[in-house]
Design an enzyme around this catalytic site. Structure first.
Site, short mmCIF file in Angstrom:
data_model
loop_
_atom_site.label_atom_id
_atom_site.label_comp_id
_atom_site.label_asym_id
_atom_site.label_seq_id
_atom_site.Cartn_x
_atom_site.Cartn_y
_atom_site.Cartn_z
N ARG A 192 31.45 41.37 37.94
CA ARG A 192 30.61 42.18 37.30
C ARG A 192 29.25 42.30 37.25
NH1 ARG A 192 35.24 42.05 32.76
NH2 ARG A 192 35.04 40.04 33.49
N HIS A 236 39.21 47.29 36.03
CA HIS A 236 40.30 46.77 36.48
C HIS A 236 41.16 47.63 37.27
CE1 HIS A 236 41.27 44.32 32.44
NE2 HIS A 236 40.65 43.57 33.45
N SER A 265 37.73 43.92 28.57
CA SER A 265 38.94 44.07 27.97
C SER A 265 38.70 43.75 26.15
CB SER A 265 40.43 43.34 28.18
OG SER A 265 40.60 43.97 29.37
N LYS A 289 50.23 34.52 24.07
CA LYS A 289 50.45 34.66 22.70
C LYS A 289 49.45 35.24 21.97
CE LYS A 289 54.66 31.79 22.10
NZ LYS A 289 54.82 30.57 22.34
#
Ligand code: ADP
Length: 164
Positions: free
Chosen positions: A92, A19, A129, A43
């Protein structure tokens, strides 16, 4: 149209070196970069949106033309409200392409917002991530995958027993 103000959108749960590579390169090319954290599905994340804002501000603090915001709803609405003319995304691999192309075409249809693609730095093209969270959860070395302050926060979060 000149591309002065752009956004780098994502979930950043947590921010990785991949990132940051895109954010830094975008900041060299454009007058202003707003890193925007999508809060629609936050959430489910490991880190809260507030924690992600703090982390991104910390690791971009040396870049004067980069700011960090959150958004709910449609990204094109955020762009319209903030005078943003383009979305910058990192690509990517071919596997990113189909999804990103559809998203880019939808965003153009909805708000005439352009999407600019930057090819991932090959050092980080395997990095996402979710994989960083997984490796960290099982004690793998993430030193070269995320900035130092993020590594510390991940360790603290995981040792608190929160496996996301
Ligand atoms: P992820 O969980 O896949 O890292 P995000 O939603 O946080 O996803 O990523 C936001 C955007 O950041 C992606 O759409 C992509 O454009 C870019 N990005 C993420 N990881 C990388 C990377 N390793 N190299 C280049 N760009 C990346």
């Amino acid at each position: 149209m000149r591309v002065g103000r752009v956004v780098c959108p994502g979930s950043f749960d947590p921010p990785t070196n991949g990132h940051l590579d895109i954010i830094r390169r975008a900041a060299r090319l454009h007058d202003e970069v707003i890193v925007v954290i999508g809060a629609n599905r936050a959430k489910k994340g490991l880190f809260t949106v507030e924690e992600r804002v703090d982390m991104l501000r910390e690791v971009t603090s040396d870049l004067p033309n980069v700011s960090v915001e959150t958004f709910r709803g449609l990204l094109v609405e955020f762009c319209r409200e903030h005078g943003v003319s383009a979305i910058v995304k990192g690509l990517r691999a071919v596997s990113d392409f189909e999804y990103e192309m559809e998203m880019a075409q939808m965003n153009y249809r909805l708000g005439q917002v352009e999407t600019l693609f930057m090819t991932a730095n090959p050092l980080y093209s395997f990095l996402r991530s979710s994989r960083v969270r997984e490796v960290a959860t099982y004690g793998g070395d993430i030193t070269s995958l995320v900035p130092g302050p993020i590594e510390e926060r991940l360790r603290a979060k995981l040792s608190a027993g929160d496996l996301g």
